[in-house]
Write a protein that holds these residues in place. Structure first.
Motif, mmCIF file in Angstrom:
data_model
loop_
_atom_site.group_PDB
_atom_site.id
_atom_site.type_symbol
_atom_site.label_atom_id
_atom_site.label_comp_id
_atom_site.label_asym_id
_atom_site.label_seq_id
_atom_site.Cartn_x
_atom_site.Cartn_y
_atom_site.Cartn_z
ATOM 1 N N UNK A 147 -2.920 2.261 -14.021
ATOM 2 C CA UNK A 147 -2.843 3.041 -12.779
ATOM 3 C C UNK A 147 -1.716 2.590 -11.855
ATOM 4 N N UNK A 148 -1.797 1.335 -11.367
ATOM 5 C CA UNK A 148 -0.835 0.911 -10.357
ATOM 6 C C UNK A 148 -0.670 -0.595 -10.291
ATOM 7 N N UNK A 149 0.412 -0.984 -9.598
ATOM 8 C CA UNK A 149 0.667 -2.380 -9.258
ATOM 9 C C UNK A 149 0.944 -2.392 -7.762
ATOM 10 N N UNK A 150 0.155 -3.147 -7.000
ATOM 11 C CA UNK A 150 0.330 -3.253 -5.552
ATOM 12 C C UNK A 150 0.775 -4.663 -5.220
ATOM 13 N N UNK A 151 1.913 -4.778 -4.549
ATOM 14 C CA UNK A 151 2.466 -6.073 -4.180
ATOM 15 C C UNK A 151 2.293 -6.241 -2.679
ATOM 16 N N UNK A 207 0.772 -1.238 0.000
ATOM 17 C CA UNK A 207 0.000 0.000 0.000
ATOM 18 C C UNK A 207 0.801 1.285 0.000
ATOM 19 N N UNK A 208 2.121 1.211 0.021
ATOM 20 C CA UNK A 208 2.951 2.420 0.011
ATOM 21 C C UNK A 208 3.740 2.487 -1.288
ATOM 22 N N UNK A 209 3.694 3.636 -1.954
ATOM 23 C CA UNK A 209 4.382 3.804 -3.227
ATOM 24 C C UNK A 209 5.887 3.730 -2.992
ATOM 25 N N UNK A 261 13.445 -8.833 -1.032
ATOM 26 C CA UNK A 261 14.415 -9.876 -0.690
ATOM 27 C C UNK A 261 14.088 -10.454 0.686
ATOM 28 N N UNK A 262 13.943 -11.766 0.738
ATOM 29 C CA UNK A 262 13.653 -12.445 1.996
ATOM 30 C C UNK A 262 12.188 -12.433 2.387
ATOM 31 N N UNK A 263 11.336 -11.855 1.555
ATOM 32 C CA UNK A 263 9.902 -11.803 1.838
ATOM 33 C C UNK A 263 9.150 -12.683 0.848
ATOM 34 N N UNK A 264 7.985 -13.102 1.253
ATOM 35 C CA UNK A 264 7.127 -13.918 0.397
ATOM 36 C C UNK A 264 6.046 -13.024 -0.200
ATOM 37 N N UNK A 265 5.908 -13.061 -1.518
ATOM 38 C CA UNK A 265 4.849 -12.299 -2.191
ATOM 39 C C UNK A 265 3.553 -13.069 -2.018
ATOM 40 N N UNK A 266 2.591 -12.458 -1.325
ATOM 41 C CA UNK A 266 1.319 -13.107 -1.040
ATOM 42 C C UNK A 266 0.330 -12.881 -2.185
ATOM 43 N N UNK A 267 0.302 -11.638 -2.689
ATOM 44 C CA UNK A 267 -0.682 -11.285 -3.712
ATOM 45 C C UNK A 267 -0.163 -10.089 -4.500
ATOM 46 N N UNK A 268 -0.521 -10.022 -5.774
ATOM 47 C CA UNK A 268 -0.194 -8.871 -6.607
ATOM 48 C C UNK A 268 -1.495 -8.361 -7.201
ATOM 49 N N UNK A 269 -1.794 -7.098 -6.929
ATOM 50 C CA UNK A 269 -3.015 -6.467 -7.433
ATOM 51 C C UNK A 269 -2.605 -5.485 -8.527
ATOM 52 N N UNK A 270 -3.186 -5.655 -9.710
ATOM 53 C CA UNK A 270 -2.850 -4.792 -10.844
ATOM 54 C C UNK A 270 -4.101 -4.053 -11.283
ATOM 55 N N UNK A 271 -4.002 -2.720 -11.338
ATOM 56 C CA UNK A 271 -5.064 -1.885 -11.891
ATOM 57 C C UNK A 271 -4.492 -1.329 -13.195
ATOM 58 N N UNK A 272 -4.928 -1.871 -14.340
ATOM 59 C CA UNK A 272 -4.342 -1.458 -15.620
ATOM 60 C C UNK A 272 -4.371 0.060 -15.816
#
Length: 66
Positions: A59-63, A14-16, A46-57
């Motif tokens: 506009x933004x990509x939220x990881x 949630x933070x750019x 690095x060292x973190x697990x990506x739980x979900x990726x939200x893409x708003x075409x």
């Protein structure tokens, strides 16, 4: 006036954290791949697990990562 490229915000939890330029009309999968390939984003994930990726075409990509 039509733009060839748009600026996309790349967020982590949630933070750019970064911005990138992508061609207008690029699909969500390609936006996700480009965002995850950015050096700054890879460093922050690095060292973190990506739980979900939200893409708003166009506009933004939220990881979401833990």
């Amino acid at each position: 006036l039509v733009q060839d490229e748009v600026e996309i915000a790349v967020q982590i939890s949630g933070k750019v954290r970064e911005r990138m330029m992508v061609p207008t009309g690029v699909d969500a999968a390609e936006m996700q791949n480009q965002a995850l390939a950015l050096p700054k984003i890879q460093e922050m994930l690095a060292g973190k697990q990506v739980v979900k990726v939200i893409v708003v075409p166009g506009k933004l990509v939220n990881i979401v990562a833990r």
